[in-house]
Scaffold this motif. Structure first.
Motif, PDB file in Angstrom:
ATOM      1  N   ALA A 733       0.835  -1.201   0.000  1.00 59.18           N
ATOM      2  CA  ALA A 733       0.000   0.000   0.000  1.00 59.18           C
ATOM      3  C   ALA A 733       0.871   1.253   0.000  1.00 59.18           C
ATOM      4  N   GLU A 734       1.952   1.228   0.790  1.00 58.60           N
ATOM      5  CA  GLU A 734       2.832   2.392   0.861  1.00 58.60           C
ATOM      6  C   GLU A 734       3.494   2.647  -0.489  1.00 58.60           C
ATOM      7  N   ALA A 735       3.919   1.581  -1.165  1.00 57.10           N
ATOM      8  CA  ALA A 735       4.569   1.749  -2.472  1.00 57.10           C
ATOM      9  C   ALA A 735       3.578   2.293  -3.495  1.00 57.10           C
ATOM     10  N   GLU A 736       2.341   1.822  -3.442  1.00 52.57           N
ATOM     11  CA  GLU A 736       1.356   2.257  -4.429  1.00 52.57           C
ATOM     12  C   GLU A 736       1.005   3.732  -4.279  1.00 52.57           C
ATOM     13  N   VAL A 737       0.670   4.160  -3.078  1.00 50.40           N
ATOM     14  CA  VAL A 737       0.281   5.563  -2.912  1.00 50.40           C
ATOM     15  C   VAL A 737       1.496   6.476  -3.062  1.00 50.40           C
ATOM     16  N   ASP A 738       2.665   5.989  -2.646  1.00 55.91           N
ATOM     17  CA  ASP A 738       3.879   6.784  -2.878  1.00 55.91           C
ATOM     18  C   ASP A 738       4.077   7.030  -4.376  1.00 55.91           C
ATOM     19  N   TRP A 739       3.736   6.040  -5.199  1.00 49.92           N
ATOM     20  CA  TRP A 739       3.847   6.206  -6.644  1.00 49.92           C
ATOM     21  C   TRP A 739       2.921   7.329  -7.127  1.00 49.92           C
ATOM     22  N   VAL A 740       1.711   7.356  -6.623  1.00 48.65           N
ATOM     23  CA  VAL A 740       0.773   8.425  -6.993  1.00 48.65           C
ATOM     24  C   VAL A 740       1.338   9.783  -6.589  1.00 48.65           C
ATOM     25  N   VAL A 741       1.857   9.855  -5.372  1.00 49.84           N
ATOM     26  CA  VAL A 741       2.410  11.119  -4.872  1.00 49.84           C
ATOM     27  C   VAL A 741       3.583  11.563  -5.739  1.00 49.84           C
ATOM     28  N   ARG A 742       4.452  10.631  -6.081  1.00 53.45           N
ATOM     29  CA  ARG A 742       5.615  10.994  -6.887  1.00 53.45           C
ATOM     30  C   ARG A 742       5.194  11.458  -8.278  1.00 53.45           C
ATOM     31  N   LEU A 743       4.210  10.768  -8.867  1.00 47.27           N
ATOM     32  CA  LEU A 743       3.748  11.147 -10.208  1.00 47.27           C
ATOM     33  C   LEU A 743       3.157  12.560 -10.186  1.00 47.27           C
ATOM     34  N   VAL A 744       2.259  12.826  -9.271  1.00 42.12           N
ATOM     35  CA  VAL A 744       1.623  14.150  -9.207  1.00 42.12           C
ATOM     36  C   VAL A 744       2.667  15.221  -8.905  1.00 42.12           C
ATOM     37  N   GLU A 746       5.821  15.205  -9.646  1.00 42.38           N
ATOM     38  CA  GLU A 746       6.667  15.430 -10.821  1.00 42.38           C
ATOM     39  C   GLU A 746       5.943  16.307 -11.833  1.00 42.38           C
ATOM     40  N   VAL A 747       4.670  16.022 -12.060  1.00 41.71           N
ATOM     41  CA  VAL A 747       3.895  16.834 -13.004  1.00 41.71           C
ATOM     42  C   VAL A 747       3.798  18.276 -12.503  1.00 41.71           C
ATOM     43  N   ARG A 748       3.544  18.447 -11.206  1.00 40.48           N
ATOM     44  CA  ARG A 748       3.450  19.797 -10.650  1.00 40.48           C
ATOM     45  C   ARG A 748       4.770  20.549 -10.813  1.00 40.48           C
ATOM     46  N   ALA A 749       5.881  19.839 -10.616  1.00 40.55           N
ATOM     47  CA  ALA A 749       7.189  20.487 -10.744  1.00 40.55           C
ATOM     48  C   ALA A 749       7.424  20.940 -12.178  1.00 40.55           C
ATOM     49  N   ILE A 750       7.082  20.083 -13.150  1.00 39.65           N
ATOM     50  CA  ILE A 750       7.265  20.449 -14.564  1.00 39.65           C
ATOM     51  C   ILE A 750       6.409  21.660 -14.898  1.00 39.65           C
ATOM     52  N   ARG A 751       5.170  21.647 -14.469  1.00 39.07           N
ATOM     53  CA  ARG A 751       4.266  22.770 -14.744  1.00 39.07           C
ATOM     54  C   ARG A 751       4.848  24.072 -14.188  1.00 39.07           C
ATOM     55  N   ALA A 752       5.343  24.006 -12.939  1.00 38.91           N
ATOM     56  CA  ALA A 752       5.866  25.216 -12.303  1.00 38.91           C
ATOM     57  C   ALA A 752       7.132  25.699 -13.006  1.00 38.91           C
ATOM     58  N   GLY A 798       2.740   5.387 -29.909  1.00 40.66           N
ATOM     59  CA  GLY A 798       3.459   6.100 -30.954  1.00 40.66           C
ATOM     60  C   GLY A 798       4.598   6.923 -30.404  1.00 40.66           C
ATOM     61  N   GLU A 799       5.045   7.898 -31.262  1.00 41.03           N
ATOM     62  CA  GLU A 799       6.209   8.710 -30.940  1.00 41.03           C
ATOM     63  C   GLU A 799       5.865   9.808 -29.925  1.00 41.03           C
ATOM     64  N   VAL A 800       6.901  10.271 -29.237  1.00 41.59           N
ATOM     65  CA  VAL A 800       6.726  11.394 -28.297  1.00 41.59           C
ATOM     66  C   VAL A 800       6.468  12.668 -29.099  1.00 41.59           C
ATOM     67  N   PRO A 801       5.383  13.377 -28.805  1.00 42.65           N
ATOM     68  CA  PRO A 801       5.089  14.615 -29.536  1.00 42.65           C
ATOM     69  C   PRO A 801       6.229  15.621 -29.382  1.00 42.65           C
ATOM     70  N   LYS A 802       6.495  16.390 -30.454  1.00 40.82           N
ATOM     71  CA  LYS A 802       7.523  17.427 -30.372  1.00 40.82           C
ATOM     72  C   LYS A 802       7.092  18.498 -29.370  1.00 40.82           C
ATOM     73  N   GLY A 803       8.107  19.063 -28.729  1.00 42.76           N
ATOM     74  CA  GLY A 803       7.808  20.116 -27.766  1.00 42.76           C
ATOM     75  C   GLY A 803       7.233  19.586 -26.472  1.00 42.76           C
ATOM     76  N   SER A 804       7.655  18.370 -26.084  1.00 42.87           N
ATOM     77  CA  SER A 804       7.154  17.780 -24.844  1.00 42.87           C
ATOM     78  C   SER A 804       8.213  17.871 -23.745  1.00 42.87           C
ATOM     79  N   ALA A 805       7.747  18.070 -22.514  1.00 45.20           N
ATOM     80  CA  ALA A 805       8.624  17.968 -21.347  1.00 45.20           C
ATOM     81  C   ALA A 805       8.540  16.542 -20.841  1.00 45.20           C
ATOM     82  N   GLN A 806       9.683  15.990 -20.419  1.00 46.84           N
ATOM     83  CA  GLN A 806       9.709  14.585 -20.030  1.00 46.84           C
ATOM     84  C   GLN A 806      10.411  14.406 -18.673  1.00 46.84           C
ATOM     85  N   ALA A 807       9.981  13.372 -17.973  1.00 48.77           N
ATOM     86  CA  ALA A 807      10.629  12.993 -16.716  1.00 48.77           C
ATOM     87  C   ALA A 807      10.440  11.501 -16.514  1.00 48.77           C
ATOM     88  N   VAL A 808      11.418  10.863 -15.880  1.00 50.24           N
ATOM     89  CA  VAL A 808      11.372   9.414 -15.676  1.00 50.24           C
ATOM     90  C   VAL A 808      10.759   9.100 -14.323  1.00 50.24           C
TER      91      VAL A 808
END
Length: 889
Positions: A733-744, A746-752, A798-808
């Protein structure tokens, strides 16, 4: 609980009064629980709460409240110090305002006035400690001049005298010419003064026209010179060693001696030796058997008679300096004068220049007592935290000098010594015993006169850990609570107080007074400068309590109390931690509005929902971390870990993710209510030692326990400390919700970082996602869309759209198409400019910090500020470079 902010001004006095009435601050000597004792460093009875007190007592209270909740029988012994010279000053000023003086009143009447003042006004700081929330055992409060402690002081003095460890001798002391008393080194403040270095020619006896040149900042003391010292290897003066010089203006022959004290690289390489008026010269005089000639009276005026030459008798020391220099110049004996900035000792209360003064005083053979005190720390019977302070302790004790314990004051413990007409000394517990001893010595009764001096306040303070427990009587408290567990103190009194308590405790009790000495740093202003009234940068803790509440101040001090690092305090920091309290208060309001209360006896292991099992696991980790941090005296880690858990994990993630479950009826809602209520209760318990007021108030309101503790009601103060081992952990359970937290996150950081407009919903693709990641994505799609402000989230085909921000993220790559959202070229250019700007700042600061002149000459706080700015610039540059790399495609 309708207020949107915690009403600290109303709640704090109500709660504290209820706590004090409850008697739960008190120790229980008959308890079978483990004893845990801390004695307060007794503040001066004249004192008012300053930021050093606030830090010191906050840290003590955190430990005491934590151990009380852990089930220990805690004793936090309160008390105040009589503060001899400070208190006498206060009352003398009052008398002066009335047009009288202590001399006019006489000793007995003056002491009555001091006691009256103490009863009426001497409790200011203890009232202020209550405002800070300190849970001291107030009914046990002691005062260094109360009857019990006075008896202990007399007993120790008599025993040490009879063992030959206290004696009377003529030695140099720090003399305050205004107060006419010896004072301790701690009462001496060294101030930088712009003066001169005079180079004076001393004629060589028997060799006309030859001189030895001495350099001095104090020409007036030359009248008491008894030698000139040169370094044995100094070729300039080597042939004069063993010969004599003629002391100018006096005509006395004085020897020229070889001594390594003389530094060939300073001044002329030759120094005048005045054993009666300089501590270093006194030691040189002892090594060479030189006479010590005193030329000053107790007012620091030159003596009105021999050995002072007639033209200078009765002059003020600084007027004498002018006259002596003028006469030396007239005789052609001043070779040169150089401007010279040096440190000059001043009385910290009188403000006058302190004189090394040769006088009869009482001394303790500190070197003999220091041996066991050194051995006890070497053997680990007492440990210092941080450990490096042991070095300071050892250095001071190994170089210890006899301790001057007499003071020429009226307020204090009068020395229990009586003098016969022929000067014989009789030390006794009281006058009757002294008369009996004298009669036995002389064979008949003799008139005795008591020594008028009092003892140094550090003498009575040195007995504090055992005198406060009833010694010399064998009380139950003494047997149970000595030695104490911890001493919390500042580094500046390791020698004056800690070392002396160790010496006295080991000698009188045969055991160390405490097992651990936790040494905290200083509280400075936000720029790292020491707070002082002259700089106008003093922050009053009471003002901060009025504005932000005691909890905010306490949490700030705790969060910043990193071992070995001074605290840089600002009002903004306290305000920030007040906001943390507001966050907690509003989270509790949310829980209360959603009926989030754990039923009595609810078992957290019964929770089945992944989100609930996740927060319980994270709670277990927070509880474990908090306990370990307190066990290691890592107050900053304790506060910082709870801050992150409460604000981040619980408020920003758990409560947000739990909102859908709380909005729908059914078993999930009831489980989530119970879980949220349970977690909040544990949070309140974990935070209670540092934020006692807000946590107690929420704890009562949360479960309808009533508005705060009172007679017959429970209180959070004695609820059990959370045991991390009893809280369930679910790694999946900890690994699963931690994954959600990390994903959100990361997206918030890219947006900012890429300036995506906050209201703009954008799609998210996951490239190369499979298995567990896709399953999690399906289960958590709704909260991910909501919390990351996304229009859609799906695997990438398919392919990654041009002009995309990416994170692993684990095996997958997060892809955010931004070409239609922002001007990519403009954003790349902006990020590149920001990277370059920070790079320039880093280069500039690197050059400054690489300059030895800057690092060695600039104020410590200025150098530290440059290092901090460099670290902040490097961190910002790395963040921007990462954002630029994301837009490189």
């Amino acid at each position: 609980m309708t207020d949107k902010t915690f009403p600290h001004a109303e709640v704090e006095p109500r709660l504290y009064a209820a706590w004090e009435r409850s008697g739960l601050f008190g120790a229980k000597p008959n308890s079978t629980a483990r004893p845990y004792c801390i004695v307060i460093p007794p503040p001066n009875v004249t004192g008012s709460l300053h930021m050093g007190h606030a830090l010191n007592n906050t840290l003590q209270d955190v430990l005491i409240r934590w151990r009380r909740m852990s089930g220990d029988d805690v004793l936090w012994m309160p008390g105040t110090d009589h503060a001899g010279i400070a208190t006498q000053m206060v009352v003398e000023r009052m008398l002066a305002a009335e047009g009288t003086s202590r001399q006019a009143l006489g000793r007995e009447a003056f002491l009555e006035r001091v006691w009256t003042w103490r009863e009426q006004s001497g409790g200011t700081i203890t009232r202020q400690l209550r405002r800070l929330g300190c849970s001291l055992d107030w009914p046990r409060e002691r005062f260094t001049m109360d009857a019990g402690l006075s008896r202990a002081v007399t007993e120790v003095f008599v025993r040490l005298y009879r063992e030959g460890l206290i004696y009377r001798a003529k030695r140099l002391v720090n003399w305050d010419p205004k107060f006419h008393s010896a004072i301790s080194d701690l009462e001496v403040e060294n101030r930088e003064v712009k003066g001169n270095l005079w180079y004076i020619r001393y004629p060589i006896d028997g060799e006309d026209g030859r001189f030895i040149v001495v350099a001095t900042t104090r020409p007036e003391t030359m009248l008491g010179d008894t030698a000139v010292a040169v370094h044995p290897e100094d070729e300039r003066w080597k042939d004069l060693i063993g010969r004599h010089a003629i002391l100018p203006l006096v005509g006395r022959r004085i020897p020229i001696v070889a001594d390594a004290y003389s530094d060939p690289t300073k001044g002329s390489g030759a120094v005048k030796i005045t054993p009666a008026h300089d501590f270093n010269d006194f030691e040189v005089g002892r090594r060479h058997g030189l006479e010590a000639i005193n030329i000053l009276d107790r007012d620091a005026r030159l003596l009105d008679g021999p050995p002072v030459p007639e033209p200078y008798r009765g002059l003020d020391r600084f007027e004498a300096r002018k006259r002596i220099v003028a006469d030396l110049e007239a005789l052609g004996l001043i070779e040169k004068v150089e401007p010279h900035t040096h440190m000059v000792p001043h009385g910290d209360r009188s403000g006058v220049v302190i004189e090394p003064y040769l006088t009869d005083q009482w001394f303790v053979d500190a070197k003999t007592l220091a041996g066991p005190a050194i051995a006890a720390v070497e053997a680990g019977r007492t440990r210092f935290v941080p450990k490096q302070w042991e070095n300071t302790y050892f250095a001071w004790l190994r170089a210890i000098e006899p301790w001057c314990i007499s003071r020429q004051l009226w307020w204090g413990h009068q020395i229990p010594a009586w003098y016969a007409p022929d000067g014989a000394i009789f030390v006794a517990h009281d006058e009757a015993e002294a008369k009996r001893l004298a009669a036995e010595a002389y064979g008949h009764e003799v008139a005795l006169e008591r020594d008028p001096d009092v003892l140094d306040t550090w003498f009575s303070s040195a007995l504090w850990p055992f005198s406060t427990l009833g010694w010399p009587d064998k009380t139950p408290e003494l047997a149970r609570y000595y030695p104490g567990e911890v001493l919390v103190t500042g580094f500046d009194i390791i020698f004056f107080w800690v070392a002396r308590m160790m010496m006295m405790g080991l000698h009188m009790m045969g055991e160390v007074p405490f097992r651990t000495v936790y040494v905290h740093a200083l509280v400075r202003d936000e720029r790292g400068q020491k707070m002082s009234k002259s700089k106008g940068n003093v922050i009053d803790p009471l003002d901060l309590i009025d504005t932000f509440g005691a909890d905010a101040l306490r949490f700030t001090l705790c969060a910043m109390a990193a071992q070995g690092r001074d605290i840089k305090l600002s009002t903004a920091r306290v305000e920030g931690y007040r906001n943390f309290g507001t966050k907690l208060w509003n989270a509790a309001r949310f829980c209360r509005m959603n009926l989030c209360v754990a039923p009595v006896g609810w078992d957290p292991a019964s929770a089945r929902a992944t989100l609930n099992r996740w927060i319980l696991g994270r709670l277990a980790e927070a509880a474990r971390h908090a306990t370990e941090a307190l066990e290691q005296f890592r107050f900053d880690a304790y506060a910082g870990g709870l801050y992150q858990f409460v604000w981040g994990t619980f408020c920003d993630w758990y409560l947000e993710l739990a909102k859908p479950a709380l909005a729908e009826e059914g078993a999930l809602r009831e489980e989530t209510r119970a879980t949220a209520g349970f977690v909040l209760d544990v949070i309140l318990a974990l935070l209670h030692p540092v934020m006692p007021f807000i946590t107690e108030e929420i704890w009562h309101l949360q479960a309808d326990r009533g508005p705060g503790p009172c007679e017959g009601r429970r209180t959070l103060m004695v609820e059990p400390w959370p045991d991390a081992a009893t809280l369930p952990r679910d790694p999946a359970a900890e690994a699963e919700v931690d994954w959600v937290v990390r994903l959100v996150s990361e997206v918030r950081a890219i947006r900012a970082e890429t300036n995506v407009p906050p209201a703009r919903a954008i799609p998210l693709f996951l490239k190369d996602a499979y298995g567990t990641t896709l399953d999690r994505l399906a289960r958590w799609k709704e909260p991910i869309l909501r919390l990351a402000r996304l229009s859609d989230v799906s695997p990438l085909a398919g392919e990654v759209p041009k002009g995309s921000a990416q994170a692993v993220l684990d095996e997958a790559t997060l892809v955010l198409p931004l070409a239609e959202v922002i001007d990519l070229e403009a954003e790349r250019a902006r990020l590149a400019r920001e990277v370059a700007r920070h790079a320039e700042e880093i280069a500039r600061l690197d050059a400054k910090l690489a300059n030895p002149a800057f690092v060695s000459r600039a104020a410590e706080e200025v150098v530290e500020e440059s290092r901090e700015r460099r670290a902040a610039a490097a961190e910002a540059k790395a963040r921007l470079e990462a954002a630029l790399a994301r837009l490189a495609g």
